[in-house]
Design a protein around this motif. Structure first.
Motif, short mmCIF file in Angstrom:
data_model
loop_
_atom_site.label_atom_id
_atom_site.label_comp_id
_atom_site.label_asym_id
_atom_site.label_seq_id
_atom_site.Cartn_x
_atom_site.Cartn_y
_atom_site.Cartn_z
N ASP A 1 0.22 47.20 -18.36
CA ASP A 1 -0.44 46.38 -19.37
C ASP A 1 -1.81 45.99 -18.84
O ASP A 1 -1.93 45.41 -17.77
N ILE B 1 -5.76 44.37 -19.65
CA ILE B 1 -6.49 43.45 -20.52
C ILE B 1 -7.99 43.58 -20.28
O ILE B 1 -8.43 43.78 -19.14
N ALA C 1 -1.47 35.84 -18.89
CA ALA C 1 -1.37 37.29 -19.12
C ALA C 1 -0.55 37.95 -18.02
O ALA C 1 0.28 38.82 -18.29
N CYS D 1 0.99 41.54 -17.59
CA CYS D 1 -0.29 42.23 -17.47
C CYS D 1 -0.53 42.50 -15.99
O CYS D 1 -0.34 41.63 -15.15
N THR E 1 -7.42 49.85 -22.50
CA THR E 1 -6.80 48.53 -22.38
C THR E 1 -5.80 48.36 -23.51
O THR E 1 -5.83 49.10 -24.49
N ASP E 2 -4.92 47.38 -23.34
CA ASP E 2 -3.86 47.16 -24.32
C ASP E 2 -4.09 45.92 -25.18
O ASP E 2 -3.40 45.72 -26.18
N ARG E 3 -5.03 45.09 -24.75
CA ARG E 3 -5.36 43.87 -25.49
C ARG E 3 -6.67 43.33 -24.96
O ARG E 3 -7.16 43.78 -23.93
N ALA F 1 -8.42 47.09 -33.74
CA ALA F 1 -7.14 46.41 -33.96
C ALA F 1 -6.59 46.64 -35.36
O ALA F 1 -5.38 46.60 -35.57
N ASN G 1 -2.17 48.83 -32.46
CA ASN G 1 -1.54 47.62 -31.96
C ASN G 1 -2.37 47.12 -30.79
O ASN G 1 -2.14 47.49 -29.64
N TYR G 2 -3.37 46.32 -31.09
CA TYR G 2 -4.33 45.86 -30.10
C TYR G 2 -4.65 44.39 -30.36
O TYR G 2 -5.58 44.07 -31.11
N PRO G 3 -3.87 43.49 -29.76
CA PRO G 3 -4.13 42.05 -29.96
C PRO G 3 -5.49 41.64 -29.39
O PRO G 3 -5.85 42.02 -28.28
N VAL G 4 -6.22 40.86 -30.17
CA VAL G 4 -7.51 40.33 -29.76
C VAL G 4 -7.44 38.81 -29.84
O VAL G 4 -7.19 38.25 -30.91
#
Length: 189
Positions: free
Chosen positions: A2, A4, A38, A43, A131-133, A158, A162-165
């Protein structure tokens, strides 16, 4: 794995010109708390750039956390092109070099000097793809802030992935300031 991406305001956009500025204390508190959460959420990489401001402060906080609490946490500093920062003052160039030497991995997306805006757009895409988020320190009312380009790229990405911001705007920073003040009775405004 994970990963960030933390980015956002440049130091001058926040009016921070030295390490003794009380605003920096709050920003570092926020970054530390966000990174710690995180890491507890599995993460294991911070991947960010070397821009003055939020990106460099995030690296510094990550290095502190790695040294004190999370030795397995990894940090990557990615620049858009090889001569990134070459026009900065000497002390700022030296700081960037020191950060590059302190992280677990450092490289440039383009192994060429700056050629134009297309490199910056490709850099954004690279960061999104690797990156994942993301956490971005940016306020939508700061229309001239350079982070607006990263924020828009994140939101567009996003909308299809599936990319949380997480947006840390000035109101959210005030919440961190209030929390810091409650925890530290010696806080001075």
């Amino acid at each position: 794995m994970d990963r960030i991406w933390i980015t956002g305001f440049r130091n001058y956009e926040l009016g921070i010109f030295n390490n003794k500025d009380p605003k920096l204390t709050i920003i570092n508190f926020a970054i530390n708390k966000l990174l710690t959460n995180a890491i507890y959420d599995d993460c294991n990489w911070l991947i960010t750039g070397g821009q003055l401001g939020i990106e460099q402060w995030a690296i510094e906080e990550a290095l502190n956390l790695k040294q004190t609490t999370f030795p397995d946490f990894q940090i990557a500093l990615m620049t858009p092109f090889v001569d990134f920062g070459k026009n900065w003052k000497t002390d700022k160039q030296e700081k960037l070099t020191k950060l590059k030497q302190s992280v677990d991995f450092s490289s440039s997306v383009f192994n060429t000097p700056y050629e134009g805006p297309k490199q910056l757009k490709a850099y954004q895409q690279f960061m999104l793809d690797h990156t994942d988020r993301a956490i971005i320190f940016y306020d939508r009312e700061a229309e001239n802030a350079r982070a607006r380009f990263d924020y828009q790229a994140m939101k567009n990405y996003a909308s299809e992935h599936n990319y949380p911001v997480m947006l840390i705007d000035l109101d959210r920073l005030q919440d961190y300031a209030d929390e810091y003040q409650m925890r530290n009775s010696d806080y001075l405004e």
